[in-house]
Design a protein around this motif. Structure first.
Motif, PDB file in Angstrom:
ATOM      1  N   GLU A   1      41.271  37.173  40.956  1.00  0.00           N
ATOM      2  CA  GLU A   1      41.310  35.886  41.661  1.00  0.00           C
ATOM      3  C   GLU A   1      41.152  35.903  42.922  1.00  0.00           C
ATOM      4  O   GLU A   1      41.327  37.183  43.579  1.00  0.00           O
ATOM      5  N   PHE A   2      40.741  34.933  43.936  1.00  0.00           N
ATOM      6  CA  PHE A   2      40.786  35.066  45.186  1.00  0.00           C
ATOM      7  C   PHE A   2      42.083  35.694  45.852  1.00  0.00           C
ATOM      8  O   PHE A   2      41.886  36.810  46.665  1.00  0.00           O
ATOM      9  N   VAL A   3      43.331  35.169  45.510  1.00  0.00           N
ATOM     10  CA  VAL A   3      44.387  35.887  46.029  1.00  0.00           C
ATOM     11  C   VAL A   3      44.832  37.182  45.732  1.00  0.00           C
ATOM     12  O   VAL A   3      44.958  38.218  46.435  1.00  0.00           O
ATOM     13  N   THR A   4      44.126  37.839  44.448  1.00  0.00           N
ATOM     14  CA  THR A   4      44.637  39.024  44.054  1.00  0.00           C
ATOM     15  C   THR A   4      43.448  40.002  44.812  1.00  0.00           C
ATOM     16  O   THR A   4      43.883  41.075  45.355  1.00  0.00           O
TER      17      THR A   4
ATOM     18  N   ARG B   1      43.479  43.301  48.853  1.00  0.00           N
ATOM     19  CA  ARG B   1      42.203  44.240  49.552  1.00  0.00           C
ATOM     20  C   ARG B   1      41.505  45.090  48.401  1.00  0.00           C
ATOM     21  O   ARG B   1      41.205  46.293  48.678  1.00  0.00           O
ATOM     22  N   LEU B   2      40.825  44.087  47.633  1.00  0.00           N
ATOM     23  CA  LEU B   2      39.920  44.629  46.536  1.00  0.00           C
ATOM     24  C   LEU B   2      38.994  45.401  47.288  1.00  0.00           C
ATOM     25  O   LEU B   2      38.216  45.170  48.057  1.00  0.00           O
ATOM     26  N   LEU B   3      38.866  47.036  46.690  1.00  0.00           N
ATOM     27  CA  LEU B   3      37.844  47.591  46.853  1.00  0.00           C
ATOM     28  C   LEU B   3      37.888  48.268  48.475  1.00  0.00           C
ATOM     29  O   LEU B   3      37.203  49.192  48.856  1.00  0.00           O
ATOM     30  N   SER B   4      39.073  48.032  49.212  1.00  0.00           N
ATOM     31  CA  SER B   4      38.994  48.405  50.746  1.00  0.00           C
ATOM     32  C   SER B   4      39.307  49.754  50.749  1.00  0.00           C
ATOM     33  O   SER B   4      39.285  50.483  51.799  1.00  0.00           O
ATOM     34  N   GLY B   5      39.905  50.310  49.848  1.00  0.00           N
ATOM     35  CA  GLY B   5      40.517  51.787  49.759  1.00  0.00           C
ATOM     36  C   GLY B   5      39.401  52.566  50.169  1.00  0.00           C
ATOM     37  O   GLY B   5      39.562  53.918  50.528  1.00  0.00           O
TER      38      GLY B   5
ATOM     39  N   GLY C   1      27.088  36.620  41.221  1.00  0.00           N
ATOM     40  CA  GLY C   1      27.974  35.555  41.868  1.00  0.00           C
ATOM     41  C   GLY C   1      28.931  36.155  42.969  1.00  0.00           C
ATOM     42  O   GLY C   1      30.031  35.388  43.261  1.00  0.00           O
ATOM     43  N   VAL C   2      28.748  37.123  43.475  1.00  0.00           N
ATOM     44  CA  VAL C   2      29.418  37.554  44.749  1.00  0.00           C
ATOM     45  C   VAL C   2      28.489  38.217  45.643  1.00  0.00           C
ATOM     46  O   VAL C   2      27.356  38.465  45.427  1.00  0.00           O
ATOM     47  N   ILE C   3      29.220  38.542  46.891  1.00  0.00           N
ATOM     48  CA  ILE C   3      28.286  39.181  47.924  1.00  0.00           C
ATOM     49  C   ILE C   3      28.874  40.506  47.897  1.00  0.00           C
ATOM     50  O   ILE C   3      29.802  40.944  47.396  1.00  0.00           O
ATOM     51  N   PRO C   4      28.090  41.695  48.620  1.00  0.00           N
ATOM     52  CA  PRO C   4      28.517  42.968  48.635  1.00  0.00           C
ATOM     53  C   PRO C   4      29.871  42.837  49.629  1.00  0.00           C
ATOM     54  O   PRO C   4      30.175  41.970  50.539  1.00  0.00           O
ATOM     55  N   GLY C   5      30.658  43.971  48.894  1.00  0.00           N
ATOM     56  CA  GLY C   5      31.992  43.732  49.312  1.00  0.00           C
ATOM     57  C   GLY C   5      32.660  45.162  49.685  1.00  0.00           C
ATOM     58  O   GLY C   5      34.004  45.301  49.776  1.00  0.00           O
ATOM     59  N   MET C   6      31.751  46.203  50.099  1.00  0.00           N
ATOM     60  CA  MET C   6      31.902  47.237  50.597  1.00  0.00           C
ATOM     61  C   MET C   6      31.519  47.621  51.542  1.00  0.00           C
ATOM     62  O   MET C   6      30.965  48.865  51.923  1.00  0.00           O
TER      63      MET C   6
END
Ligand code: CAA
Length: 266
Positions: free
Chosen positions: A79-82, A87-91, A141-146
């Protein structure tokens, strides 16, 4: 290296000077799960902290993929909050940006979505002849996130980056990757040849002074983060710092005495 990892393989070759990390989930084309992220962060930190290790190679197991992106199965129920607070994938960004040791991506096959972005976080990309780079996230349905929206434009220019990211299609093959400067070379002859070439390059780097190579890496990376005059100032500071090293005296003396330099990383 620790052998407790489940989703990556790690080994050290060239008398301890070169680390090889292999993302090892070939059954899902090396999809980048949270466990891959955590293990990659740990192994990068472990190799970076080992003063013997002078260069690191990152590749994917199997013949088909470097990594076909972040793990879609794992992401579907976020979800947005999780995603935001977690910090999804920011590691991946943290792990690679903190690593002072050069990282060479040996891209064998698909480098899509997070896989393309992870390759772009590395310092040098060697492309196998079957390499395919793309940012298909919009299809999901998302944009690049890394980092893809930031790094791809720097690597291939605005129009091509926009075309790839907005359409989620129009992937880049190995030759195009090299002609645009995304990758440094195409290595033909299959995955074994690709790893051989990556090891050769890593060995060349490993012969040099560790602190000098680390400062060179940091200075070059600054070009993305700083304006020209700040970047040049930073370079000058690092250049001056080299004269505080034993390895500078050794390197220049060896040249003048017509012998091979023996760097001691100090
Ligand atoms: N996540 C999870 N599983 C994946 C995956 C991914 N990113 N990519 C492939 N897999 C799995 C497939 O589900 C399949 O599993 P099953 O055998 O259980 O069905 C297995 O890997 C083999 O894949 P395919 O059968 O699809 O192989 P193919 O040769 O027919 O196609 C492919 C190869 C074109 C690369 C195709 O797998 C594909 O399109 N993968 C997804 C690429 C993608 O969209 N990546 C972006 C992910 S989102 C992202 O990365 C976010 C971000 O910016 C950080």
């Amino acid at each position: 290296v620790s052998n407790l990892y489940e989703t990556i393989l790690a080994e050290i070759v060239d008398d301890g000077r070169v680390g090889i990390i292999t993302i090892n989930r070939p059954e899902v084309l090396n999809a980048l799960s949270t466990q891959v992220m955590d293990e990659l962060a740990d192994v990068l930190q472990e190799l970076d902290a080992d003063p013997r290790v002078k260069a690191i190679i990152l590749t994917g197991s199997g013949k088909k993929a470097f990594a076909a992106g972040a793990d879609i199965k794992e992401m579907r129920d976020q979800e947005f909050v999780t995603a935001y607070l977690g910090r999804l994938l920011s590691g991946y960004e943290r792990a690679t940006s903190e690593c002072r040791t050069p990282i060479i991506a040996a891209v064998n096959g698909y480098a899509l979505g997070g896989g393309c972005e992870l390759a772009m976080m590395c310092d040098i990309i060697l492309a196998g002849e079957n390499a395919v780079f793309g940012q298909p996230e919009t299809n999901l349905g998302v944009i690049p996130g890394m980092g893809g929206t930031q790094r791809l434009i720097r690597a291939v220019g605005k129009s091509r980056a926009m075309e790839m990211i907005l359409s989620g299609a129009h992937f880049i093959d190995a030759e195009e990757a090299v002609s645009r400067g995304l990758a440094s070379r195409v290595i033909t002859g299959g995955p074994e040849k690709l790893i051989e070439a990556a090891i050769d390059l890593a060995k060349q780097i490993a012969r040099l002074s560790g602190p000098v190579v680390a400062m060179a890496k940091e200075a070059v990376n600054s070009a993305n983060d700083l304006g020209l005059s700040e970047g040049v100032k930073k370079e000058n500071l690092f250049f001056s710092a080299c004269f505080g090293l034993y390895d500078q005296k050794e390197g220049m003396s060896a040249f003048l005495e017509k012998r091979k330099a023996r760097f001691e990383n100090r």
